[in-house]
Design an enzyme around this catalytic site. Sequence first.
Site, PDB file in Angstrom:
ATOM      1  N   GLU A   1      -3.224  -2.580  -6.134  1.00 51.86           N
ATOM      2  CA  GLU A   1      -1.848  -2.692  -6.617  1.00 51.86           C
ATOM      3  C   GLU A   1      -1.729  -2.417  -8.119  1.00 51.86           C
ATOM      4  O   GLU A   1      -1.254  -3.257  -8.899  1.00 51.86           O
ATOM      5  CB  GLU A   1      -1.262  -4.056  -6.249  1.00 51.86           C
ATOM      6  CG  GLU A   1      -1.162  -4.230  -4.744  1.00 51.86           C
ATOM      7  CD  GLU A   1      -0.420  -5.482  -4.300  1.00 51.86           C
ATOM      8  OE1 GLU A   1      -0.326  -6.436  -5.076  1.00 51.86           O
ATOM      9  OE2 GLU A   1       0.074  -5.488  -3.163  1.00 51.86           O
TER      10      GLU A   1
ATOM     11  N   GLU B   1      -1.945  -3.148   3.637  1.00 50.22           N
ATOM     12  CA  GLU B   1      -1.834  -4.585   3.889  1.00 50.22           C
ATOM     13  C   GLU B   1      -0.547  -4.793   4.677  1.00 50.22           C
ATOM     14  O   GLU B   1       0.523  -4.370   4.229  1.00 50.22           O
ATOM     15  CB  GLU B   1      -1.756  -5.373   2.573  1.00 50.22           C
ATOM     16  CG  GLU B   1      -2.996  -5.245   1.729  1.00 50.22           C
ATOM     17  CD  GLU B   1      -2.913  -6.044   0.426  1.00 50.22           C
ATOM     18  OE1 GLU B   1      -2.019  -6.908   0.297  1.00 50.22           O
ATOM     19  OE2 GLU B   1      -3.731  -5.778  -0.467  1.00 50.22           O
TER      20      GLU B   1
END
Length: 656
Positions: free
Chosen positions: A142, A299
């Site tokens: 991220e 995810e």
Amino acid sequence: MKIGVDYYPEQWDKSLWLKDAELMAKTGVKAVRLAEFSWSKLEPKEGHYNFKWLDEIIEIFKRYSIGIILCIPTNCPPLWLYQKHPEIIQVGRDGKRIQTGIRGHRCINSSVFLKYARNITSQLLIRYGKEPAVIAWQIDNELEAYQCCCNECKEKFRLWLTDRFDNINNINFVFGNEVWSNEYSDVSQIEPPTAYPREWQNPALCLEWYRFTCNSVNEYIKDILFEIRKENPKIPVTTNTWFCENTPDFYKLFDKLDFVSYDNYPPINIPKDPESLYSHAFHLDFMRGIKEQNFWVMEQLSGITGSWSPMSTAPKPNMIMGYSLQAMAHGADTVIHFRWRTAVKGAEMFWHGLIDHSNVPGRRFFEFSELCKVVSRLDVIDTTRIVSDIAILYSADNDYALRNQPQTAGYNYFDIIKTFHKAFMRYGANVDIISPESDLSGYKLVIAPSMFVYKKEAVENIYRYVINGGTVVLTHRSGVKDGNNNCIMDKLPTVYKELIGAEIVEYDPIGYSENKIKDFAGNEYVCRQWCDIIQPTTARTYAEYADSFYSGTSAVTLNRYCSGVAYYVGTLCNSDFYESFASNLMKQTGIPRLKGLPVGVEVTTRTNGRDEYIFFFNNSEREVAIPLPKSMYSILSSVGKNKLELKPFEMEIVRK
Ligand code: GLA
Ligand code: ZN
């Protein structure tokens, strides 16, 4: 189509590894992501590597033919590195080094950090670069457009500016530094926009700083990518992204990477506000549009969320399955669930995985297992993609600049884009969200909301599209800023005046107050936030204001321009207007509409050029019935159907 899981062997007793892998294989898990936070386990001391545990777990997964996504663990440098080189720790806006002990503290601009990051990457690649079980690599975790204000970041920012603008005089000119005596007499006086209050910062400086931070993360990716490609030039590489506060420029972020991967956490509590019902579909379409190709979910929601916030409610029946299939309906090819089992230690112990702390598989796991079975029957979808008639343009510059200076109370660039997206979703149309510089020639309709900051290529692209017969919709706050985020001295919408055949004579930023518009058919709609008072030159009026001192003047216009049409929407309305507007636009441009879809039902189509597969997803808490125009073959239940009956969060896929 593949289903996988995020797995953290370093967090579990070794005695569980084999059992976990066995159960994964039995359940139908095809891929596992490993090691994105495990630098301290891989290099416990500087230059001392321990790959034994990773060798072992890779061997186990290989035995079960489970593909591996291996990660470059640079999000969390080991504490020995921070201790030896505290200069690699980010510095906040307050000028102080941030505290370590959580994650992501490193400064990606630090040359010392970069040396260590490249080294651990190279060590991993030397060892696993040719490992056939590794199907892809993920860089870091991220990544954001970090707002680090350390000395190295400042130095690099100064270089970035001199590189772009040549000399201090030009920089002063571009920033308009004569305002408030902010003229630099030396490059060393240039600082990131950290003074308070934030709202008083110079917008031109802010945008350059934002661009610089985006560039920094891209440079970082390039460096790591170099180390990966050195050992294996062919292996697919990605980074997992999300919508964070320091949003990177997604198009640039993924430019050199092979595919987009997204961390997908749809809402467990379905929003009461129907305006945000399709928000999630929008995010998925956005991800597909970054590289204009299918993507992965790295995810995926698997359970109750929580940890740094109080726990959410439990995912309702069908959500684990439905949300995964929804991602596929919008172009995901692989969906990796976060995470296999809920952590028992560490900050995220209440962010639930598929299996609870007890390690006893329960309701969510059984649903996941069902999902794996369903997906194993979706081979026909493998080679399909989403082809859309409609594109909505998004740009990082516009996004940043409008967040930096919200134009009126409640003005939100994303909300505006979403409102259009939702209107088309209500008619079951595929919608792409793409860059204003993308090839537009294949689209029947292009929506260009708030084209706020000037970019030559984008303006030319939009003109070219309309000249060649395309239909475009522009909105309020277009043509306002030049490329440096300064206002243009011209009548609005400046560069787009000719295209829309109209000028804005005055505007009224009404914020949360309301006004009214009336369209050509006499329908009235509430409008809010912004009212451009439009004076058509060659344009015709589509809707006019029905209230306020400008009642009777144009609010929405359309203009024939060369072989195309340019609409201009000078205000913001509620969804009833956009639905009617979308319907008219689709009729005019010959885009098929599915009418009467129940609220919350998303319809998308994937095609391989020969067969079309239509996905019907019930993103609502009610059961819905949808009549089909003819009998269609369900590839989930292998029967022909005339009518679909969907439970909450249920998906049906039919062949057209
Ligand atoms: C993010 C991160 C994960 C984890 C999850 C859940 O998406 O990438 O490491 O923290 O959120 O909280
Ligand atoms: Zn820094």
